[in-house]
Design an enzyme around this catalytic site. Structure first.
Site, short mmCIF file in Angstrom:
data_model
loop_
_atom_site.label_atom_id
_atom_site.label_comp_id
_atom_site.label_asym_id
_atom_site.label_seq_id
_atom_site.Cartn_x
_atom_site.Cartn_y
_atom_site.Cartn_z
N HIS A 92 2.30 2.50 6.59
CA HIS A 92 1.46 1.38 6.17
C HIS A 92 2.02 0.75 4.91
O HIS A 92 2.66 1.40 4.10
CB HIS A 92 0.01 1.82 5.95
CG HIS A 92 -0.14 2.93 4.96
ND1 HIS A 92 0.13 4.25 5.27
CD2 HIS A 92 -0.48 2.92 3.66
CE1 HIS A 92 -0.07 5.00 4.20
NE2 HIS A 92 -0.44 4.22 3.20
N HIS A 137 0.83 -1.50 1.58
CA HIS A 137 -0.29 -1.97 0.75
C HIS A 137 0.02 -3.38 0.26
O HIS A 137 1.12 -3.63 -0.25
CB HIS A 137 -0.45 -1.09 -0.50
CG HIS A 137 -0.81 0.33 -0.24
ND1 HIS A 137 -2.09 0.82 -0.41
CD2 HIS A 137 -0.05 1.39 0.15
CE1 HIS A 137 -2.09 2.12 -0.15
NE2 HIS A 137 -0.87 2.48 0.20
P1 AMP Z 1 -1.06 6.13 0.78
O1 AMP Z 1 -1.29 6.85 -0.52
O2 AMP Z 1 0.03 5.10 0.67
O3 AMP Z 1 -0.90 7.07 1.95
O4 AMP Z 1 -2.38 5.28 0.97
C1 AMP Z 1 -3.39 5.57 1.90
C2 AMP Z 1 -4.48 4.56 1.69
O5 AMP Z 1 -5.36 4.60 2.79
C3 AMP Z 1 -5.34 4.81 0.43
O6 AMP Z 1 -5.25 3.68 -0.44
C4 AMP Z 1 -6.74 4.99 0.99
O7 AMP Z 1 -7.74 4.43 0.18
C5 AMP Z 1 -6.64 4.29 2.34
N1 AMP Z 1 -7.59 4.77 3.35
C6 AMP Z 1 -7.80 6.05 3.73
N2 AMP Z 1 -8.73 6.08 4.70
C7 AMP Z 1 -9.10 4.81 4.94
C8 AMP Z 1 -10.03 4.19 5.84
N3 AMP Z 1 -10.78 4.91 6.69
N4 AMP Z 1 -10.16 2.85 5.81
C9 AMP Z 1 -9.42 2.12 4.95
N5 AMP Z 1 -8.52 2.62 4.09
C10 AMP Z 1 -8.38 3.96 4.08
#
Ligand code: AMP
Length: 140
Positions: free
Chosen positions: A98, A100
């Site tokens: 993903h 951001h």
């Molecule tokens: P990373 O640290 O790059 O793996 O970021 C994962 C991101 O996913 C974090 O910013 C979380 O807040 C986000 N996240 C986790 N679960 C969900 C969810 N159910 N809906 C939206 N965002 C999520």
């Protein structure tokens, strides 16, 4: 293991979706660093940038640009950061690729920049050579 993002893709879990096509999905981060913080994912359950096919690289890049353009028009931030974490050491928590998109307003403290170090020129040259050796078909 099924990731939380695969469960969003399948509709098993809810999300504030902003864009979807055959290969990608974008939705708002549930713990946003700033208003409008969005995530662009590839639908196949692939952990990192290293796993993506050319088609998925293009698709996620295109969706990232489209969502960023829409965010700029919708919320009128002053700029945005693109952050993409690969591996636990880099802060990755969800092991499903993903990107951001973090909208920024002048003077906000939404994100800390990295701490610039100082480089040894001979180390830079040596490291660049090591990386070049691993690039198949590339030239610098
Ligand atoms: P990373 O640290 O790059 O793996 O970021 C994962 C991101 O996913 C974090 O910013 C979380 O807040 C986000 N996240 C986790 N679960 C969900 C969810 N159910 N809906 C939206 N965002 C999520």
């Amino acid at each position: 293991m099924t990731t939380i993002f695969t469960r969003i893709v399948s509709g098993e879990l809810p999300a504030a979706k902003v864009y979807e096509d055959d290969l990608t999905l974008a939705f708002l981060d549930i713990n946003p660093a700033s208003r409008g913080h969005s995530l662009v994912i590839c639908k196949p359950e692939l952990a990192s940038l290293l796993d993506l096919s050319d088609a998925l690289l293009v698709a996620t890049a295109r969706t990232t640009q489209r969502v960023a353009q829409a965010l700029m028009r919708a919320l009128v931030p002053d700029g945005f950061n693109i952050v993409q974490n690969n591996g636990a050491a880099a802060g990755q928590v969800v092991f499903h690729y993903h990107v951001h998109i973090i909208p920024r307003w002048a003077g906000d403290a939404a994100l800390s920049p990295w701490r610039p170090g100082s480089a040894d020129q001979s180390q830079l040259i040596a490291d660049a050579a090591l990386i070049r050796e691993q690039l198949v078909g590339g030239s610098v």
